[in-house]
Motif scaffolding. Sequence first.
Motif, PDB file in Angstrom:
ATOM      1  N   LYS A 208     -46.625 -24.842  13.433  1.00 53.61           N
ATOM      2  CA  LYS A 208     -46.270 -24.716  12.021  1.00 53.61           C
ATOM      3  C   LYS A 208     -47.153 -23.665  11.346  1.00 53.61           C
ATOM      4  N   ALA A 209     -48.440 -23.690  11.651  1.00 52.58           N
ATOM      5  CA  ALA A 209     -49.370 -22.722  11.059  1.00 52.58           C
ATOM      6  C   ALA A 209     -48.999 -21.294  11.459  1.00 52.58           C
ATOM      7  N   VAL A 210     -48.640 -21.116  12.726  1.00 50.78           N
ATOM      8  CA  VAL A 210     -48.227 -19.787  13.208  1.00 50.78           C
ATOM      9  C   VAL A 210     -46.973 -19.336  12.469  1.00 50.78           C
ATOM     10  N   ILE A 211     -45.996 -20.218  12.357  1.00 48.49           N
ATOM     11  CA  ILE A 211     -44.735 -19.868  11.684  1.00 48.49           C
ATOM     12  C   ILE A 211     -44.980 -19.554  10.213  1.00 48.49           C
ATOM     13  N   GLN A 212     -45.857 -20.329   9.564  1.00 48.53           N
ATOM     14  CA  GLN A 212     -46.172 -20.050   8.158  1.00 48.53           C
ATOM     15  C   GLN A 212     -46.829 -18.679   8.012  1.00 48.53           C
ATOM     16  N   GLY A 213     -47.712 -18.359   8.960  1.00 51.45           N
ATOM     17  CA  GLY A 213     -48.355 -17.039   8.942  1.00 51.45           C
ATOM     18  C   GLY A 213     -47.337 -15.926   9.097  1.00 51.45           C
ATOM     19  N   GLN A 214     -46.406 -16.111  10.027  1.00 55.02           N
ATOM     20  CA  GLN A 214     -45.359 -15.108  10.243  1.00 55.02           C
ATOM     21  C   GLN A 214     -44.474 -14.971   9.003  1.00 55.02           C
TER      22      GLN A 214
ATOM     23  N   LYS B 169     -45.328 -15.562   5.866  1.00 59.08           N
ATOM     24  CA  LYS B 169     -46.081 -14.844   4.819  1.00 59.08           C
ATOM     25  C   LYS B 169     -46.071 -13.344   5.080  1.00 59.08           C
ATOM     26  N   GLN B 170     -46.256 -12.963   6.356  1.00 56.25           N
ATOM     27  CA  GLN B 170     -46.218 -11.537   6.723  1.00 56.25           C
ATOM     28  C   GLN B 170     -44.846 -10.954   6.398  1.00 56.25           C
ATOM     29  N   LEU B 171     -43.808 -11.698   6.731  1.00 57.08           N
ATOM     30  CA  LEU B 171     -42.437 -11.237   6.466  1.00 57.08           C
ATOM     31  C   LEU B 171     -42.217 -11.090   4.976  1.00 57.08           C
ATOM     32  N   GLN B 172     -42.683 -12.072   4.206  1.00 56.14           N
ATOM     33  CA  GLN B 172     -42.519 -12.013   2.749  1.00 56.14           C
ATOM     34  C   GLN B 172     -43.215 -10.774   2.164  1.00 56.14           C
ATOM     35  N   SER B 173     -44.411 -10.527   2.654  1.00 57.78           N
ATOM     36  CA  SER B 173     -45.194  -9.404   2.090  1.00 57.78           C
ATOM     37  C   SER B 173     -44.599  -8.044   2.507  1.00 57.78           C
ATOM     38  N   SER B 174     -43.826  -8.024   3.591  1.00 55.89           N
ATOM     39  CA  SER B 174     -43.238  -6.747   4.041  1.00 55.89           C
ATOM     40  C   SER B 174     -41.918  -6.448   3.338  1.00 55.89           C
ATOM     41  N   LEU B 175     -41.412  -7.428   2.596  1.00 56.58           N
ATOM     42  CA  LEU B 175     -40.125  -7.205   1.896  1.00 56.58           C
ATOM     43  C   LEU B 175     -40.313  -6.496   0.568  1.00 56.58           C
TER      44      LEU B 175
END
Length: 68
Positions: A54-60, A62-68
């Motif tokens: 879950k922590a890994v997916i949340q990190g991914q 957040k990265q996806l959100q910030s790249s949009l």
Amino acid sequence: MSENMAALTTQKADVDKQVAVLSHALETTKAELKTAQDKVAFLTDENKVILQEKAVIQGQFKQLQSSL
């Protein structure tokens, strides 16, 4: 006197039977407890893995959100 002895012998036999039944019940309960403890340990380990995933997916995410 011998009537007393016979009564005590009968009582002892009854108590011995009860002890045998209770000992068997205790052994069964111990085995069930061990099974439950093993299952709890397994589920605890499984939960740790899920929390890590879950922590890994949340990190991914957040990265996806910030790249949009």
